[in-house]
Enzyme design. Structure first.
Site, PDB file in Angstrom:
ATOM      1  N   HIS A 113     -12.511 -19.408 -47.900  1.00 13.98           N
ATOM      2  CA  HIS A 113     -12.815 -18.225 -46.979  1.00 13.98           C
ATOM      3  C   HIS A 113     -11.817 -17.737 -45.960  1.00 13.98           C
ATOM      4  CE1 HIS A 113     -17.266 -19.637 -48.329  1.00 13.98           C
ATOM      5  NE2 HIS A 113     -16.649 -19.179 -49.216  1.00 13.98           N
ATOM      6  N   TYR A 120      12.313 -19.996 -57.334  1.00 16.03           N
ATOM      7  CA  TYR A 120      11.980 -20.242 -55.952  1.00 16.03           C
ATOM      8  C   TYR A 120      10.689 -20.167 -55.682  1.00 16.03           C
ATOM      9  CZ  TYR A 120      11.887 -18.045 -51.247  1.00 16.03           C
ATOM     10  OH  TYR A 120      11.476 -17.798 -49.958  1.00 16.03           O
ATOM     11  N   SER A 156     -20.945 -25.932 -55.889  1.00 16.24           N
ATOM     12  CA  SER A 156     -21.732 -24.834 -56.449  1.00 16.24           C
ATOM     13  C   SER A 156     -20.976 -23.735 -57.307  1.00 16.24           C
ATOM     14  CB  SER A 156     -22.568 -24.201 -55.398  1.00 16.24           C
ATOM     15  OG  SER A 156     -21.677 -23.454 -54.598  1.00 16.24           O
ATOM     16  N   GLY A 166     -21.446 -29.116 -49.814  1.00 14.39           N
ATOM     17  CA  GLY A 166     -22.115 -29.261 -48.662  1.00 14.39           C
ATOM     18  C   GLY A 166     -21.693 -30.465 -47.759  1.00 14.39           C
TER      19      GLY A 166
END
Length: 219
Positions: free
Chosen positions: A97, A210, A75, A46
Site C-alpha cells: 500500500h 541494467y 487473504s 494480520g
C-alpha cells in the site's frame, strides 16, 4: 520445515517494506514460488511484519491449499498464485500500500512513461479494474492488467509487482513508487511529458541487464 531460506527472505523484505516507507503495519503481503515443487511461501494474514517468525510463514500450493503452517495465509493469496500458474518469468510477488501508487489507484489513472525507470515494469503501469480485496475477481483483474508488465496498480487499493526473485520484485515496487511520486508532483505544476514508445522499447532492451538486481549474497 519447508522453504526455510524463503521464509527468512519474506521476513527480511517485509521489514524492508515498512522501513522504506512503502507500506504500514500489516498493509501488504509477499510470496516466493518454488517452481520445482509447486510450493508457495506466503506471509500470514494480520501479523505485523516485525513480529512474523519463520514458523508463521505459510506454505501453500498454487490452488491455495495449505501444505505446511498453522497460520492463515494472506487473504490476497489468489492474487499471488495466478502469475505463478500462468507465467514463467515471475517467481516472487509483492503487494504493498505505497502512498503515491495508491493515489494513482484512487484516481484510477495508469502511470504513463514519464520517467525511463518505469521500464523496470514495462512501458507503463496499468490500473486493474476494482474488485474487493482477497476476491478471485481481484486476482483475475490484476493478472489481466499485468500482462506483458511486471507491475500493476490496483484500483482504490495499492500496487502489485512480480519478478524472478524477491530482490527484483522489491526493486520494482520501490522504483514505481518513486516514479508515481514524481508524476503526481509534476501534475501539480503542469502536464508531464510522456516518453515515446521507441524510447521505452529501447529502455526495455537496456533493462534486460541494467534493470536486474543481483544480491551480493548470490555473487
Amino acid at each position: 520445515m519447508l522453504m526455510e531460506k524463503e521464509r527468512l527472505l519474506l521476513i527480511e523484505y517485509g521489514k524492508k517494506l515498512v522501513q522504506a516507507g512503502l507500506t504500514k503495519g500489516t498493509g501488504g503481503n509477499l510470496s516466493i514460488f518454488d517452481r520445482k515443487n509447486g510450493h508457495v511461501a506466503i506471509t500470514p494474514s494480520g501479523i505485523d511484519f516485525f513480529e512474523i517468525q519463520p514458523e508463521d510463514i505459510v506454505i501453500i500450493d498454487v490452488d491455495g491449499n495449505v501444505i505446511e503452517g498453522n497460520r492463515v495465509p494472506s487473504s490476497e493469496w489468489a492474487m499471488h498464485v495466478m502469475p505463478y500458474k500462468y507465467r514463467d518469468d515471475i517467481d516472487a510477488v509483492i503487494h504493498a500500500h505505497t502512498m503515491y501508487a495508491t493515489v494513482m489507484a484512487c484516481l484510477r489513472q495508469e502511470l504513463p512513461a514519464t520517467h525511463y525507470m518505469i521500464a523496470v515494469a514495462g512501458e507503463n503501469v496499468r490500473v486493474a479494474e476494482y474488485a474487493t480485496y482477497g476476491s478471485p475477481e481481484l486476482a483475475k483483474n490484476a493478472f489481466e492488467a499485468m500482462k506483458d508488465r511486471k507491475a500493476v496498480i490496483l484500483a482504490n487499493h495499492g500496487i502489485l509487482a512480480g519478478a524472478n526473485d524477491l530482490l527484483n520484485a522489491f526493486n520494482i515496487i520501490e522504483e514505481i513508487e518513486y516514479c508515481a511520486e514524481v508524476y503526481t508532483k509534476a501534475k501539480a505544476i503542469g502536464e508531464p511529458v510522456i516518453l515515446p514508445h521507441e524510447e521505452m522499447t529501447l529502455m526495455a532492451e537496456k533493462f534486460k541487464t541494467y534493470g536486474q538486481r543481483v544480491s551480493v549474497k548470490d555473487k
